[in-house]
Design a protein around this motif. Structure first.
Motif, mmCIF file in Angstrom:
data_model
loop_
_atom_site.group_PDB
_atom_site.id
_atom_site.type_symbol
_atom_site.label_atom_id
_atom_site.label_comp_id
_atom_site.label_asym_id
_atom_site.label_seq_id
_atom_site.Cartn_x
_atom_site.Cartn_y
_atom_site.Cartn_z
ATOM 1 N N ALA A 191 0.835 -1.194 0.000
ATOM 2 C CA ALA A 191 0.000 0.000 0.000
ATOM 3 C C ALA A 191 0.870 1.244 0.000
ATOM 4 N N SER A 192 0.381 2.280 -0.643
ATOM 5 C CA SER A 192 1.050 3.567 -0.631
ATOM 6 C C SER A 192 0.579 4.346 0.594
ATOM 7 N N VAL A 193 1.510 4.904 1.322
ATOM 8 C CA VAL A 193 1.178 5.604 2.559
ATOM 9 C C VAL A 193 1.509 7.081 2.402
ATOM 10 N N SER A 194 0.568 7.914 2.750
ATOM 11 C CA SER A 194 0.779 9.356 2.796
ATOM 12 C C SER A 194 0.377 9.848 4.169
ATOM 13 N N VAL A 195 1.207 10.707 4.734
ATOM 14 C CA VAL A 195 0.955 11.237 6.067
ATOM 15 C C VAL A 195 1.133 12.738 6.006
ATOM 16 N N GLY A 196 0.262 13.460 6.677
ATOM 17 C CA GLY A 196 0.396 14.907 6.751
ATOM 18 C C GLY A 196 -0.402 15.440 7.904
ATOM 19 N N GLY A 197 0.050 16.561 8.440
ATOM 20 C CA GLY A 197 -0.677 17.148 9.552
ATOM 21 C C GLY A 197 -0.109 18.494 9.935
ATOM 22 N N CYS A 198 -0.817 19.164 10.819
ATOM 23 C CA CYS A 198 -0.385 20.456 11.364
ATOM 24 C C CYS A 198 -0.550 20.417 12.871
ATOM 25 N N ILE A 199 0.457 20.942 13.562
ATOM 26 C CA ILE A 199 0.423 21.043 15.013
ATOM 27 C C ILE A 199 0.596 22.515 15.344
ATOM 28 N N LEU A 200 -0.231 23.010 16.236
ATOM 29 C CA LEU A 200 -0.157 24.409 16.618
ATOM 30 C C LEU A 200 0.606 24.514 17.925
ATOM 31 N N ILE A 201 1.797 25.129 17.868
ATOM 32 C CA ILE A 201 2.615 25.341 19.065
ATOM 33 C C ILE A 201 2.587 26.834 19.339
ATOM 34 N N GLY A 202 1.724 27.212 20.275
ATOM 35 C CA GLY A 202 1.524 28.633 20.528
ATOM 36 C C GLY A 202 0.889 29.264 19.312
#
Length: 90
Positions: free
Chosen positions: A30-41
C-alpha cells in the motif's frame, strides 16, 4: 457509572486492537501518505510524507482553523459580560 465507564474503555481497547489486526492483515503493498499540522503557541508546524502530503496538510490546516474558530465563538459566548446601560448614581 463506573461500570459504564469501564465498559466503554474496554470497548475502545477492543476496537483499537481489532483495527490494528485488520490493518496488518490488509497491508500488502500500500502507498502511505501522512500529513498534519500542530499548533505550538501561535506558530503552526506542518509536516507531510508520501505521494500526496500537500493535500493532507491543507486538510489538517483547514480542520485546525475550523476548530479554532469554533473554540473562539464558544469562549466568546461564555465570557460575555453585560454592561450597565446607565451610569451609577453616587
Amino acid at each position: 457509572m463506573e461500570r459504564a465507564g469501564a465498559l466503554i474503555f474496554l470497548l475502545g481497547v477492543f476496537l483499537v486492537l481489532t483495527g490494528m489486526i485488520l490493518a496488518l492483515l490488509g497491508t500488502q503493498q500500500a502507498s502511505v501518505s501522512v500529513g498534519g499540522c500542530i499548533l505550538i503557541g501561535p506558530i503552526p508546524v506542518c509536516f507531510g510524507y508520501g505521494a500526496e502530503p500537500l493535500l493532507l496538510i491543507i486538510a489538517s490546516a483547514v480542520a485546525l482553523l475550523v476548530m479554532l474558530l469554533v473554540m473562539y465563538v464558544l469562549l466568546a459566548g461564555l465570557t460575555s459580560v453585560s454592561r450597565p446601560t446607565h451610569s451609577p448614581e453616587e
